[in-house]
Write an enzyme that holds these catalytic residues in place. Structure first.
Site, PDB file in Angstrom:
ATOM      1  N   HIS A 191     -10.410  -5.277  -3.419  1.00 29.58           N
ATOM      2  CA  HIS A 191      -9.110  -5.594  -2.833  1.00 29.58           C
ATOM      3  C   HIS A 191      -9.290  -5.891  -1.360  1.00 29.58           C
ATOM      4  O   HIS A 191     -10.178  -5.349  -0.711  1.00 29.58           O
ATOM      5  CB  HIS A 191      -8.110  -4.450  -3.026  1.00 29.58           C
ATOM      6  CG  HIS A 191      -8.621  -3.105  -2.595  1.00 29.58           C
ATOM      7  ND1 HIS A 191      -9.518  -2.389  -3.363  1.00 29.58           N
ATOM      8  CD2 HIS A 191      -8.406  -2.376  -1.485  1.00 29.58           C
ATOM      9  CE1 HIS A 191      -9.817  -1.257  -2.741  1.00 29.58           C
ATOM     10  NE2 HIS A 191      -9.163  -1.220  -1.592  1.00 29.58           N
ATOM     11  N   ILE A 192      -8.417  -6.745  -0.851  1.00 32.31           N
ATOM     12  CA  ILE A 192      -8.374  -7.033   0.582  1.00 32.31           C
ATOM     13  C   ILE A 192      -7.136  -6.347   1.146  1.00 32.31           C
ATOM     14  O   ILE A 192      -6.026  -6.527   0.628  1.00 32.31           O
ATOM     15  CB  ILE A 192      -8.284  -8.547   0.847  1.00 32.31           C
ATOM     16  CG1 ILE A 192      -9.516  -9.265   0.285  1.00 32.31           C
ATOM     17  CG2 ILE A 192      -8.151  -8.820   2.345  1.00 32.31           C
ATOM     18  CD1 ILE A 192      -9.458 -10.784   0.441  1.00 32.31           C
ATOM     19  N   HIS A 193      -7.322  -5.561   2.188  1.00 39.23           N
ATOM     20  CA  HIS A 193      -6.181  -5.007   2.921  1.00 39.23           C
ATOM     21  C   HIS A 193      -5.690  -6.070   3.898  1.00 39.23           C
ATOM     22  O   HIS A 193      -6.500  -6.673   4.622  1.00 39.23           O
ATOM     23  CB  HIS A 193      -6.597  -3.795   3.763  1.00 39.23           C
ATOM     24  CG  HIS A 193      -7.087  -2.616   2.993  1.00 39.23           C
ATOM     25  ND1 HIS A 193      -6.327  -1.483   2.807  1.00 39.23           N
ATOM     26  CD2 HIS A 193      -8.272  -2.375   2.374  1.00 39.23           C
ATOM     27  CE1 HIS A 193      -7.027  -0.593   2.117  1.00 39.23           C
ATOM     28  NE2 HIS A 193      -8.216  -1.109   1.835  1.00 39.23           N
ATOM     29  N   ASN A 200     -13.249  -2.787   2.365  1.00 40.03           N
ATOM     30  CA  ASN A 200     -14.129  -1.630   2.486  1.00 40.03           C
ATOM     31  C   ASN A 200     -15.130  -1.660   1.333  1.00 40.03           C
ATOM     32  O   ASN A 200     -14.741  -1.805   0.173  1.00 40.03           O
ATOM     33  CB  ASN A 200     -13.313  -0.335   2.431  1.00 40.03           C
ATOM     34  CG  ASN A 200     -12.348  -0.208   3.603  1.00 40.03           C
ATOM     35  OD1 ASN A 200     -12.678  -0.589   4.719  1.00 40.03           O
ATOM     36  ND2 ASN A 200     -11.158   0.319   3.345  1.00 40.03           N
ATOM     37  N   ASP A 204       0.851  -1.195   0.000  1.00 39.50           N
ATOM     38  CA  ASP A 204       0.000   0.000   0.000  1.00 39.50           C
ATOM     39  C   ASP A 204       0.884   1.243   0.000  1.00 39.50           C
ATOM     40  O   ASP A 204       1.883   1.331   0.716  1.00 39.50           O
ATOM     41  CB  ASP A 204      -0.934  -0.001   1.215  1.00 39.50           C
ATOM     42  CG  ASP A 204      -2.083   0.977   1.035  1.00 39.50           C
ATOM     43  OD1 ASP A 204      -3.223   0.524   0.868  1.00 39.50           O
ATOM     44  OD2 ASP A 204      -1.844   2.209   1.049  1.00 39.50           O
TER      45      ASP A 204
END
Ligand code: AMP
Length: 114
Positions: free
Chosen positions: A100-102, A87, A32
């Site tokens: 997307h997955i954080h 989110n 990120d």
């Protein structure tokens, strides 16, 4: 689906630089650009799905692979404790309309999240 490429599609196509830490046939893991924890990576499907809410039954395999890639990334990098976040919608903090997955790790996390 919109026709213009998302920033993640441009990263996947190597049109925009990014730190790609892991790549599978259908998934990339990128660092990120604005990390919120010592480890903050994004697990992104190569095929764009706009949001988790727009996922259809035929996308189930992609989402399963995202989770498998996230857990493989943590395992391979010796990260035992981490938080996975998706989110959905502006109020939840979604800014990029490409699922997307954080994966966040490396510090104590509070609950509930702010
Ligand atoms: P979200 O708010 O859940 O849509 O998450 C989008 C994430 O993408 C944020 O954490 C941003 O910091 C991150 N981001 C935006 N642009 C880039 C980029 N060019 N490279 C890596 N991460 C990015």
């Amino acid at each position: 689906m919109s026709e213009s490429k998302t920033i993640f599609e441009k990263i996947i196509d190597r049109e925009v630089p990014a730190e790609i830490l892991m790549e599978t046939d259908d998934t990339v893991v990128i660092k990120d650009i604005n990390p919120q924890a010592p480890v903050h990576v994004l697990v992104v499907p190569k095929r764009k799905i706009e949001h988790i809410a727009s996922m259809g039954e035929t996308d189930a395999g992609i989402v399963a692979n995202l989770l498998l890639t996230a857990t493989a990334f943590a395992r391979e990098n010796g990260i035992p404790s981490y938080r996975l976040v998706i989110n959905n919608g502006a109020l939840a903090g979604e800014t990029i309309h490409h699922l997307h997955i954080h994966l966040l790790a490396g510090r104590e996390m509070s609950w509930p999240p702010g």
